[in-house]
Design a protein around this motif. Structure first.
Motif, PDB file in Angstrom:
ATOM      1  N   PHE A  21      40.135  39.516  41.064  1.00 47.52           N
ATOM      2  CA  PHE A  21      38.517  39.606  40.633  1.00 47.52           C
ATOM      3  C   PHE A  21      37.987  39.489  41.977  1.00 47.52           C
ATOM      4  O   PHE A  21      36.904  40.361  41.984  1.00 47.52           O
ATOM      5  N   GLY A  22      38.188  38.633  42.864  1.00 48.59           N
ATOM      6  CA  GLY A  22      37.359  38.178  43.751  1.00 48.59           C
ATOM      7  C   GLY A  22      37.292  39.562  44.847  1.00 48.59           C
ATOM      8  O   GLY A  22      36.396  39.816  45.450  1.00 48.59           O
ATOM      9  N   GLU A  23      38.465  40.030  44.929  1.00 50.46           N
ATOM     10  CA  GLU A  23      38.810  41.228  45.707  1.00 50.46           C
ATOM     11  C   GLU A  23      37.736  42.276  45.045  1.00 50.46           C
ATOM     12  O   GLU A  23      37.008  43.104  45.988  1.00 50.46           O
ATOM     13  N   ALA A  24      37.792  42.603  43.738  1.00 51.93           N
ATOM     14  CA  ALA A  24      36.866  43.811  43.340  1.00 51.93           C
ATOM     15  C   ALA A  24      35.489  43.215  43.408  1.00 51.93           C
ATOM     16  O   ALA A  24      34.886  44.303  43.609  1.00 51.93           O
ATOM     17  N   LEU A  25      35.314  42.187  43.291  1.00 48.17           N
ATOM     18  CA  LEU A  25      33.723  41.624  43.410  1.00 48.17           C
ATOM     19  C   LEU A  25      33.243  42.103  44.915  1.00 48.17           C
ATOM     20  O   LEU A  25      32.177  42.596  45.201  1.00 48.17           O
ATOM     21  N   LEU A  26      34.072  41.908  45.871  1.00 46.56           N
ATOM     22  CA  LEU A  26      33.740  41.896  47.212  1.00 46.56           C
ATOM     23  C   LEU A  26      33.963  43.619  47.754  1.00 46.56           C
ATOM     24  O   LEU A  26      32.930  44.176  48.196  1.00 46.56           O
ATOM     25  N   ASP A  76      39.916  31.429  54.152  1.00 50.34           N
ATOM     26  CA  ASP A  76      40.937  30.531  54.275  1.00 50.34           C
ATOM     27  C   ASP A  76      41.763  30.209  53.139  1.00 50.34           C
ATOM     28  O   ASP A  76      42.962  29.934  52.923  1.00 50.34           O
ATOM     29  N   LEU A  77      41.289  30.528  51.933  1.00 54.79           N
ATOM     30  CA  LEU A  77      41.878  30.637  50.629  1.00 54.79           C
ATOM     31  C   LEU A  77      42.653  31.770  50.106  1.00 54.79           C
ATOM     32  O   LEU A  77      43.593  31.565  49.357  1.00 54.79           O
ATOM     33  N   SER A  78      42.314  32.970  50.472  1.00 56.12           N
ATOM     34  CA  SER A  78      42.714  34.272  50.161  1.00 56.12           C
ATOM     35  C   SER A  78      42.776  35.344  51.054  1.00 56.12           C
ATOM     36  O   SER A  78      41.697  35.682  51.399  1.00 56.12           O
ATOM     37  N   GLU A  79      44.133  35.662  51.487  1.00 56.45           N
ATOM     38  CA  GLU A  79      44.224  36.747  52.558  1.00 56.45           C
ATOM     39  C   GLU A  79      43.688  38.114  52.274  1.00 56.45           C
ATOM     40  O   GLU A  79      43.172  38.688  52.823  1.00 56.45           O
TER      41      GLU A  79
END
Length: 200
Positions: free
Chosen positions: A56-61, A118-121
Motif C-alpha cells: 500500500f505504501g508503494e502504491a501511495l508513493l 530505513d523501514l522498507s526497501e
C-alpha cells in the motif's frame, strides 16, 4: 467492465484519502483502520486492493509521483514563458505548497523520505525513482534554459539540478522545524544565484 472500474475507483479513493492522512501523520503513525474508515471502505476489503501495508505504501508513493511528475511537466512546458521563468515558477509552486499548513497534497517525498527509507526497501526504491524523475526534468529545463540563453550556470546541468533539489528538500525540512518561510526564502535566493536567470 463496470466492476473493474468500480474496483479502480475504490482503490483510488483509498489512496486519495491516505494522501491527506499520511501527509499529516506519517506512514508508521497511521493505522489502516483510520484510512479505511475515512475512505468508507470495510477493513476486510483492504487486502483485495493491496497485498500488505508495505505494498500500500508503494502504491501511495507511486500515485503521488505520477501526479507530481505530471504537474512538473505542465509547469516546465507552460506556453509563452522562457525556460528560466518556467523553472522559477516550479520553485515558487514548491514554496507555496510546502509552506502552506493546510495544503492537502504536501510532498510525500519530504514527509516520508527519512521515515520509510530505513523501514522498507521497496518504498525507498519508489522514492528514489520518483526523485530521479524530478531531477531529470529539472536537468532538462536547465539545459534548455542555457541553450536559449535565459539561464547562465557554472558547472553541469545535472549536478546543478541535484544540488537545487537537495537545497529545496533541506529547506522543506527546516521550514517544518522553524515554522517560518525563511528557509524557502533562503532556498530561492540560492536558486537565483545558481541559475542566474537572464533578463529577457
Amino acid at each position: 467492465m463496470a466492476h473493474a472500474s468500480g474496483n479502480t475507483d475504490v482503490r483510488q479513493g483509498i489512496l486519495d484519502t491516505a494522501h491527506r492522512i499520511v501527509g499529516a501523520k506519517g506512514f508508521s503513525g497511521v493505522g489502516l483502520n483510520e484510512i479505511l474508515a475515512a475512505a468508507g471502505v470495510p477493513k476486510g476489503s483492504f487486502y483485495h486492493y493491496f497485498g500488505s501495508k508495505e505494498a500500500f505504501g508503494e502504491a501511495l508513493l507511486e500515485d503521488y509521483f505520477e501526479d507530481y511528475l505530471a504537474d512538473i511537466d505542465a509547469t516546465l512546458t507552460e506556453p509563452r514563458l522562457s525556460h528560466a521563468e518556467r523553472l522559477m515558477n516550479y520553485w515558487r509552486k514548491w514554496q507555496a505548497t510546502q509552506g502552506s499548513i493546510d495544503y492537502q497534497r504536501k510532498c510525500l517525498a519530504v514527509k516520508l523520505a527519512a521515515e520509510v527509507s530505513d523501514l522498507s526497501e521497496p518504498m525507498r526504491l519508489v522514492l528514489k525513482n520518483g526523485t530521479t524523475g524530478i531531477i531529470e526534468r529539472v536537468t532538462g529545463a536547465i539545459e534548455a534554459g542555457v541553450a536559449e540563453g535565459s539561464l547562465k550556470i557554472e558547472g553541469e546541468p545535472q549536478a546543478t539540478a541535484e544540488t537545487l533539489y537537495q537545497v529545496w528538500l533541506g529547506a522543506s525540512l527546516m521550514a517544518k522545524i522553524e515554522r517560518t518561510d525563511a528557509p524557502f526564502e533562503a532556498a530561492m535566493a540560492t536558486t537565483r544565484r545558481i541559475l542566474n536567470p537572464q533578463p529577457a
